[in-house]
Design a protein around this motif. Structure first.
Motif, PDB file in Angstrom:
ATOM      1  N   THR A 195     -28.332  22.643  -3.193  1.00 31.71           N
ATOM      2  CA  THR A 195     -29.520  21.825  -3.384  1.00 31.71           C
ATOM      3  C   THR A 195     -30.685  22.566  -2.735  1.00 31.71           C
ATOM      4  N   GLY A 196     -31.899  22.231  -3.134  1.00 32.95           N
ATOM      5  CA  GLY A 196     -33.030  22.952  -2.570  1.00 32.95           C
ATOM      6  C   GLY A 196     -34.312  22.152  -2.583  1.00 32.95           C
ATOM      7  N   ASN A 197     -35.298  22.689  -1.913  1.00 31.86           N
ATOM      8  CA  ASN A 197     -36.661  22.153  -1.938  1.00 31.86           C
ATOM      9  C   ASN A 197     -37.605  23.343  -1.849  1.00 31.86           C
ATOM     10  N   TYR A 198     -38.029  23.817  -3.008  1.00 32.24           N
ATOM     11  CA  TYR A 198     -38.894  24.987  -3.109  1.00 32.24           C
ATOM     12  C   TYR A 198     -40.137  24.650  -3.925  1.00 32.24           C
ATOM     13  N   HIS A 199     -41.236  25.249  -3.559  1.00 34.11           N
ATOM     14  CA  HIS A 199     -42.410  25.192  -4.428  1.00 34.11           C
ATOM     15  C   HIS A 199     -43.212  26.476  -4.231  1.00 34.11           C
ATOM     16  N   LYS A 200     -43.963  26.814  -5.250  1.00 35.24           N
ATOM     17  CA  LYS A 200     -44.745  28.051  -5.215  1.00 35.24           C
ATOM     18  C   LYS A 200     -46.154  27.753  -4.726  1.00 35.24           C
ATOM     19  N   ILE A 201     -46.594  28.506  -3.726  1.00 37.42           N
ATOM     20  CA  ILE A 201     -47.967  28.385  -3.225  1.00 37.42           C
ATOM     21  C   ILE A 201     -48.820  29.318  -4.083  1.00 37.42           C
ATOM     22  N   GLU A 202     -49.500  28.739  -5.054  1.00 37.64           N
ATOM     23  CA  GLU A 202     -50.196  29.545  -6.056  1.00 37.64           C
ATOM     24  C   GLU A 202     -51.293  30.407  -5.449  1.00 37.64           C
ATOM     25  N   ALA A 203     -51.950  29.932  -4.401  1.00 39.75           N
ATOM     26  CA  ALA A 203     -53.086  30.660  -3.810  1.00 39.75           C
ATOM     27  C   ALA A 203     -52.674  32.026  -3.292  1.00 39.75           C
ATOM     28  N   ILE A 204     -51.416  32.144  -2.841  1.00 38.84           N
ATOM     29  CA  ILE A 204     -50.956  33.429  -2.325  1.00 38.84           C
ATOM     30  C   ILE A 204     -49.749  33.959  -3.120  1.00 38.84           C
TER      31      ILE A 204
END
Length: 453
Positions: free
Chosen positions: A207-216
């Protein structure tokens, strides 16, 4: 002056509560309404006495309510002998589906909310401390003939993220951990919908909790429980409980690719995951084109437990289709997380969506989202983490939501972070009682509250 807070009283029974006795000693404010109408709620302000010349451990209060038209009554007590606490004494109430406690502590939240929920009818009452392990079977008389689109259930966001088993740079417990309990414990507390982001890392599924920080252009996140542990937890639970469990797989992520870039699962990886999850017992099988939302609770769990798994973003499930695994089109729901770290703003946004999409299967996302500063700085304990924000939002759920529920406007699913007790499941059951029962005709009171701080 002294510590203050609120007690939310949710009367989801079919009759009014009438105050028959009230007394307090040394409390600054202990004043309860004379009548709380059936299928209404009210928040009562309470203030203890911490004057320098008083011993605050002597603070105490009692109020007794009788249920109109019955001989049933209960007592709410305030006690400070071992710290400030609000308790409920069930007196002669026959509580159905609880943990057989005559005296139950609601706790105390300074400048916050605690709740007492009582649902049902004489002989079939359930309360804040309902047995979350068996609430669907315990209430099968009211739920059994209802379609899934006609009832309310409880869900856990990022259900497997009670531990951090690996993480990226910048990820810490406070910005990736969403739950305190593991999946088996969540199911025992009444959760029936497990939201899971499947992650493939070093050849193993988690299981996971990931998100992409678009600014960097950088990913931040972590893995939690392994999928093997998810399977074990679910199987352990349904081995002794004839309940329905729904698992949602979405936003898949492969974190160890040849080029170092994260990406969604390919077909082979999805097949490997679904093959592994086929090890869950009592998978519900049906036609791949079925509308699961119109199936009744009896259709799933009249004779045995049932589990079905929704797979988001995959158009072809191949040989798994309909064999416990279903495309998201088989269970269409409206869901949209509010992009705010403010509980009141989130509540208003979600309630507006619930009214706008009342004709659809509606998932109430009772989630307060960290802002960028909180996510970056919470590890220093100078900003709120995910669970701290959730605790504040969750304690206000009954206060802000119950009065807005009608027979035609209600959430089908309430999804939360950091589910610690069975109270949220009790609240979901209070909604079910409200939308599927009729108040006694002698109850003419009305108490509809506005959302306030």
């Amino acid at each position: 002056m002294g510590q203050s807070g609120y007690l939310t009283l949710v009367n989801s029974t079919d009759t009014a509560w009438r105050k028959t006795y009230q007394h307090s000693y040394q409390m600054n404010i202990w004043d309860f309404p004379n009548v709380i109408a059936a299928q209404t709620s009210i928040s009562v302000y309470i203030e203890w006495n911490q004057h320098f010349f008083n011993d605050s451990s002597d603070d105490a209060g009692e109020v007794v309510y009788s249920l109109e038209g019955t001989s049933d009554f209960f007592e709410i007590q305030a006690s400070a002998t071992s710290g400030f606490d609000i308790k409920v004494y069930f007196a002669n109430l026959k509580i159905y589906s609880n943990q057989n406690e005559a005296l139950f502590s609601l706790g105390w939240q300074r400048k916050g909310y605690v709740s007492f929920i009582l649902s049902g009818m004489q002989g079939k009452y359930s309360s804040t401390n309902l047995n979350g392990s068996s609430w669907m079977q315990d209430n099968i008389s009211i739920l059994g003939t209802k379609e899934l689109s006609e009832i309310c259930m409880l869900g856990a966001r990022h259900a497997g993220m009670n531990v951090r088993t690996s993480n990226t740079f910048g990820a810490s417990d406070c910005n990736v951990i969403t739950q305190t309990r593991n999946i088996r414990e969540q199911l025992q507390l009444g959760v029936r919908y497990l939201d899971i982001q499947p992650v493939l890392r070093n050849g193993d599924f988690f299981t996971g909790n990931y998100h992409k920080i678009e600014a960097i252009s950088m990913w931040r996140g972590a893995t939690g429980q392994s999928i093997d542990h998810v399977i074990e937890d679910v199987n352990t639970f349904i081995a002794v409980r004839k309940e329905l469990v729904i698992i949602k797989l979405s936003n898949s992520l492969h974190t160890y690719t040849d080029n170092g870039n994260y990406r969604a699962f390919n077909k082979s990886e999805w097949n490997s995951l679904l093959k592994k999850m086929s090890g869950i017992n009592y998978l519900y099988c049906s036609l791949p084109t079925i509308d699961l939302a119109v199936k009744t609770v009896h259709d799933f769990i009249s004779e045995r437990p049932a589990v079905f798994i929704l797979v988001e973003g995959v158009n072809n499930l191949g040989s798994f289709d309909g064999k416990g695994f279903f495309k998201e089109s088989c269970f269409n729901m409206y869901k949209k997380q509010s992009n705010t770290n403010n509980t009141l703003k989130m509540a208003i946004d979600q309630l507006q969506s619930m009214r706008a999409y009342k004709d659809e299967y509606f998932l109430l996302s009772w989630i307060v989202k960290q802002n960028a500063v909180q996510a970056a700085m919470c590890f220093l304990e100078v900003a709120s983490g995910i669970k701290k924000l959730a605790n504040k939002a969750n304690q206000q759920l009954p206060n802000l939501m119950y009065s807005k529920i009608t027979h035609s406007t209600f959430p089908n699913m309430i999804i939360l972070d950091n589910i610690l007790t069975s109270e949220a499941a009790a609240f979901a059951m209070a909604i079910n009682w409200k939308i599927h029962t009729v108040k006694k005709t002698n109850d003419t009171f009305n108490n509809v509250e506005k959302i306030t701080n």
